[in-house]
Design a protein around this motif. Structure first.
Motif, PDB file in Angstrom:
ATOM      1  N   ALA A 278      46.066  37.359  31.677  1.00  0.00           N
ATOM      2  CA  ALA A 278      45.109  37.539  32.778  1.00  0.00           C
ATOM      3  C   ALA A 278      45.381  36.584  33.935  1.00  0.00           C
ATOM      4  N   PHE A 279      46.249  35.594  33.725  1.00  0.00           N
ATOM      5  CA  PHE A 279      46.499  34.578  34.734  1.00  0.00           C
ATOM      6  C   PHE A 279      47.738  34.914  35.559  1.00  0.00           C
ATOM      7  N   LEU A 280      47.821  34.326  36.735  1.00  0.00           N
ATOM      8  CA  LEU A 280      49.020  34.455  37.558  1.00  0.00           C
ATOM      9  C   LEU A 280      50.189  33.817  36.809  1.00  0.00           C
TER      10      LEU A 280
ATOM     11  N   LEU B 208      51.821  25.592  25.305  1.00  0.00           N
ATOM     12  CA  LEU B 208      50.907  25.459  26.431  1.00  0.00           C
ATOM     13  C   LEU B 208      50.249  24.079  26.394  1.00  0.00           C
ATOM     14  N   TYR B 209      50.467  23.294  27.457  1.00  0.00           N
ATOM     15  CA  TYR B 209      49.926  21.938  27.500  1.00  0.00           C
ATOM     16  C   TYR B 209      48.810  21.767  28.519  1.00  0.00           C
ATOM     17  N   ALA B 210      48.456  22.819  29.216  1.00  0.00           N
ATOM     18  CA  ALA B 210      47.392  22.732  30.213  1.00  0.00           C
ATOM     19  C   ALA B 210      46.891  24.139  30.505  1.00  0.00           C
ATOM     20  N   LEU B 211      45.740  24.217  31.164  1.00  0.00           N
ATOM     21  CA  LEU B 211      45.229  25.477  31.682  1.00  0.00           C
ATOM     22  C   LEU B 211      45.038  25.312  33.187  1.00  0.00           C
ATOM     23  N   PRO B 212      45.408  26.338  33.966  1.00  0.00           N
ATOM     24  CA  PRO B 212      45.356  26.196  35.429  1.00  0.00           C
ATOM     25  C   PRO B 212      43.925  26.131  35.958  1.00  0.00           C
ATOM     26  N   ALA B 213      43.651  25.112  36.777  1.00  0.00           N
ATOM     27  CA  ALA B 213      42.315  24.945  37.365  1.00  0.00           C
ATOM     28  C   ALA B 213      42.160  25.813  38.615  1.00  0.00           C
ATOM     29  N   PHE B 214      43.111  25.725  39.506  1.00  0.00           N
ATOM     30  CA  PHE B 214      43.188  26.589  40.692  1.00  0.00           C
ATOM     31  C   PHE B 214      44.627  26.548  41.164  1.00  0.00           C
ATOM     32  N   THR B 215      45.010  27.528  41.926  1.00  0.00           N
ATOM     33  CA  THR B 215      46.408  27.629  42.311  1.00  0.00           C
ATOM     34  C   THR B 215      46.573  27.480  43.814  1.00  0.00           C
ATOM     35  N   ASP B 216      47.813  27.482  44.229  1.00  0.00           N
ATOM     36  CA  ASP B 216      48.156  27.409  45.647  1.00  0.00           C
ATOM     37  C   ASP B 216      49.588  27.911  45.786  1.00  0.00           C
ATOM     38  N   ALA B 217      50.013  28.109  46.996  1.00  0.00           N
ATOM     39  CA  ALA B 217      51.381  28.546  47.269  1.00  0.00           C
ATOM     40  C   ALA B 217      51.648  28.325  48.746  1.00  0.00           C
TER      41      ALA B 217
ATOM     42  N   VAL C 202      38.145  28.077  33.274  1.00  0.00           N
ATOM     43  CA  VAL C 202      39.114  29.092  33.721  1.00  0.00           C
ATOM     44  C   VAL C 202      38.599  30.503  33.481  1.00  0.00           C
ATOM     45  N   SER C 203      37.344  30.625  33.062  1.00  0.00           N
ATOM     46  CA  SER C 203      36.746  31.948  32.861  1.00  0.00           C
ATOM     47  C   SER C 203      36.581  32.659  34.194  1.00  0.00           C
ATOM     48  N   SER C 204      36.380  33.949  34.156  1.00  0.00           N
ATOM     49  CA  SER C 204      36.218  34.731  35.383  1.00  0.00           C
ATOM     50  C   SER C 204      35.030  34.246  36.206  1.00  0.00           C
ATOM     51  N   ASP C 205      33.913  33.958  35.542  1.00  0.00           N
ATOM     52  CA  ASP C 205      32.716  33.522  36.271  1.00  0.00           C
ATOM     53  C   ASP C 205      32.935  32.190  36.984  1.00  0.00           C
ATOM     54  N   ALA C 206      33.549  31.232  36.284  1.00  0.00           N
ATOM     55  CA  ALA C 206      33.787  29.922  36.888  1.00  0.00           C
ATOM     56  C   ALA C 206      34.816  30.017  38.011  1.00  0.00           C
ATOM     57  N   GLN C 207      35.853  30.795  37.783  1.00  0.00           N
ATOM     58  CA  GLN C 207      36.880  30.960  38.819  1.00  0.00           C
ATOM     59  C   GLN C 207      36.321  31.675  40.051  1.00  0.00           C
TER      60      GLN C 207
ATOM     61  N   ARG D 199      44.285  37.049  38.039  1.00  0.00           N
ATOM     62  CA  ARG D 199      44.742  38.128  38.931  1.00  0.00           C
ATOM     63  C   ARG D 199      43.599  38.991  39.434  1.00  0.00           C
ATOM     64  N   ALA D 200      42.711  39.385  38.512  1.00  0.00           N
ATOM     65  CA  ALA D 200      41.682  40.378  38.830  1.00  0.00           C
ATOM     66  C   ALA D 200      40.752  39.927  39.949  1.00  0.00           C
ATOM     67  N   LEU D 201      40.603  38.620  40.140  1.00  0.00           N
ATOM     68  CA  LEU D 201      39.642  38.128  41.122  1.00  0.00           C
ATOM     69  C   LEU D 201      40.084  38.337  42.563  1.00  0.00           C
ATOM     70  N   TYR D 202      41.333  38.689  42.771  1.00  0.00           N
ATOM     71  CA  TYR D 202      41.797  38.963  44.140  1.00  0.00           C
ATOM     72  C   TYR D 202      41.309  40.325  44.630  1.00  0.00           C
ATOM     73  N   ASN D 203      40.695  41.092  43.725  1.00  0.00           N
ATOM     74  CA  ASN D 203      40.045  42.350  44.097  1.00  0.00           C
ATOM     75  C   ASN D 203      38.542  42.288  43.876  1.00  0.00           C
ATOM     76  N   ASP D 204      38.029  41.100  43.570  1.00  0.00           N
ATOM     77  CA  ASP D 204      36.603  40.929  43.326  1.00  0.00           C
ATOM     78  C   ASP D 204      35.851  40.966  44.655  1.00  0.00           C
ATOM     79  N   ALA D 205      34.787  41.757  44.725  1.00  0.00           N
ATOM     80  CA  ALA D 205      34.072  41.966  45.992  1.00  0.00           C
ATOM     81  C   ALA D 205      33.530  40.669  46.575  1.00  0.00           C
ATOM     82  N   SER D 206      32.917  39.823  45.746  1.00  0.00           N
ATOM     83  CA  SER D 206      32.324  38.589  46.266  1.00  0.00           C
ATOM     84  C   SER D 206      33.388  37.600  46.716  1.00  0.00           C
ATOM     85  N   VAL D 207      34.512  37.564  46.006  1.00  0.00           N
ATOM     86  CA  VAL D 207      35.599  36.659  46.382  1.00  0.00           C
ATOM     87  C   VAL D 207      36.229  37.096  47.705  1.00  0.00           C
ATOM     88  N   VAL D 208      36.480  38.389  47.836  1.00  0.00           N
ATOM     89  CA  VAL D 208      37.111  38.903  49.057  1.00  0.00           C
ATOM     90  C   VAL D 208      36.163  38.811  50.246  1.00  0.00           C
TER      91      VAL D 208
END
Length: 403
Positions: free
Chosen positions: A94-96, A109-118, A299-304, A318-327
């Protein structure tokens, strides 16, 4: 149980505190306490190194730069998370991809992603429209479009602004050019390496980029674009808010900025460097299971969704880039998705600090004209390619060493 979470002030703890409060309401037997320290990634890492070398159990969770999990894993400081996450392979889908790649060392796996950037290509929409030009998809197109517009506009308009100072931004810009030529970090002294680094060097020689490029830092690039002095600029997602007027500096480009994937050479794929931060669990924590439970909540959908809406952080799912409230809160996220979904990690190695130093110093020297492209690439092959990490067993001082 009280979990102590270490993070820096630059990570905006005020965005995360409400989420920690929600977690404790759902888990009344667990409390969460934030410990802040260090205004930069380097300062935070220095503090964590001191605590973890001492095997101090006072910290349970730490927020670390995306380039650090391999170093922490090799030193024995970060707890492997695989055994705490059932069906790990399915869970991480489910993650990028780049965010998981950066957190994975030798298959663990030694970590879970908090937020990303590029990094992205920012461009002046108004100037492209004025000259009936399209957003370039190749570096050749960018060069031609920039030459046409800068000549017509006159003045000091820069065609392309990038980071050539000996900083992490130079590492990313070089890798992005290398990848866009079809190369990889294992074949730097190659035709692809020549094309990538050669482009940056020639950009300065031909005045596509300013003569000061070898001293250009990330926020210098942001300020110059924001002042209306740049047609195309390479920068991170944080710059967007500044360009839209949410900045202590005045902006001359509000409403006239577009963002796109980085161009490529020929028909290669566009790639950008993954950035962001990662949640890790201290291997010396006495509350590991509870710590992983908090990480999975963060890293859950709600927290992200919440950190994206309230903090404008790029989500790792990935799915949150199509989430209505996020967009709705961040309309540009939809445009950024194509880039962040193809973001690649920098070399995942405990030797990364040394690898980074070799790349950035040689890139900057080549951009300044103090070293030829050939010499810069061969220096990396001589020093960087032979940098083999050795991980010592967990003894009194368990740290990676190199030869």
């Amino acid at each position: 149980t009280t979990l102590t979470v270490f993070m820096g002030s630059q990570q905006r703890p005020e965005i995360f505190q409400p989420l920690f409060d929600k977690f404790t309401k759902q888990n009344p037997n667990i409390k969460v306490k934030i410990e802040q320290g260090g205004a930069t990634s380097e300062a935070q890492n220095q503090y964590l190194t001191t605590v973890l070398v001492a095997k101090d159990p006072s910290l349970d969770i730490f927020l670390i730069d995306v380039v650090r999990p391999a170093t922490f894993a090799a030193a024995g400081w970060a707890e492997p998370l695989d055994s705490y996450i059932p069906s790990k392979e399915q869970y991480v889908r489910a993650f990028l991809p780049g965010t998981i790649q950066s957190a994975t060392v030798n298959g663990k796996l030694y970590a879970l992603p908090a937020f990303t950037d590029a990094q992205f290509l920012y461009y002046r929409r108004d100037l492209l429209a004025k000259y009936n030009a399209r957003v370039p998809t190749t570096w050749d197109e960018l060069t031609q479009t920039a030459a046409k517009i800068t000549k017509a506009e006159g003045g000091n308009l820069q065609g392309l602004n990038f980071q050539g100072a000996p900083i992490e931004g130079a590492v990313c810009n070089f890798l992005e050019l290398l990848w866009s030529a079809g190369g990889n970090v294992g074949e730097v002294d190659s035709a692809q390496g020549q094309q990538g680094l050669g482009f940056l060097v020639n950009a300065v020689k031909t005045k596509l980029s300013p003569a000061s490029s070898a001293e250009m830092k990330t926020d210098d690039s942001r300020q110059q674009f924001q002042a209306g002095n740049v047609l195309f600029g390479m920068n991170w997602s944080y710059a967007w808010a500044h360009f839209q007027g949410k900045s202590p500096d005045p902006t001359k480009v509000k409403g006239n900025v577009g963002v796109a994937k980085l161009p490529v050479f020929a028909k290669n794929s566009s790639s950008t460097c993954v950035g962001g931060w990662q949640w890790g669990v201290s291997s010396y924590s006495r509350n590991k299971a509870a710590s992983v439970k908090l990480l999975q909540f963060m890293v859950s959908s709600d927290a992200q969704r919440e950190i994206a809406v309230k903090g404008a952080y790029l989500p790792v799912r990935r799915a949150l880039y199509n989430d209505a409230s996020v967009v709705e809160a961040n309309p540009h996220f939809k445009t950024l998705f194509a880039a962040v979904s193809s973001a690649r990690s920098r070399p995942v190695t405990p030797a990364y600090p040394r690898v980074s130093e070799i790349i950035r110093s040689n890139v900057s020297a080549a951009v300044s004209g103090n070293k030829t492209v050939d010499a810069a690439l061969k220096e990396y092959e001589k020093l960087g390619a032979k940098l083999v990490p050795i991980t010592l067993p967990r003894t009194e001082l368990s740290i990676p060493v190199y030869y």
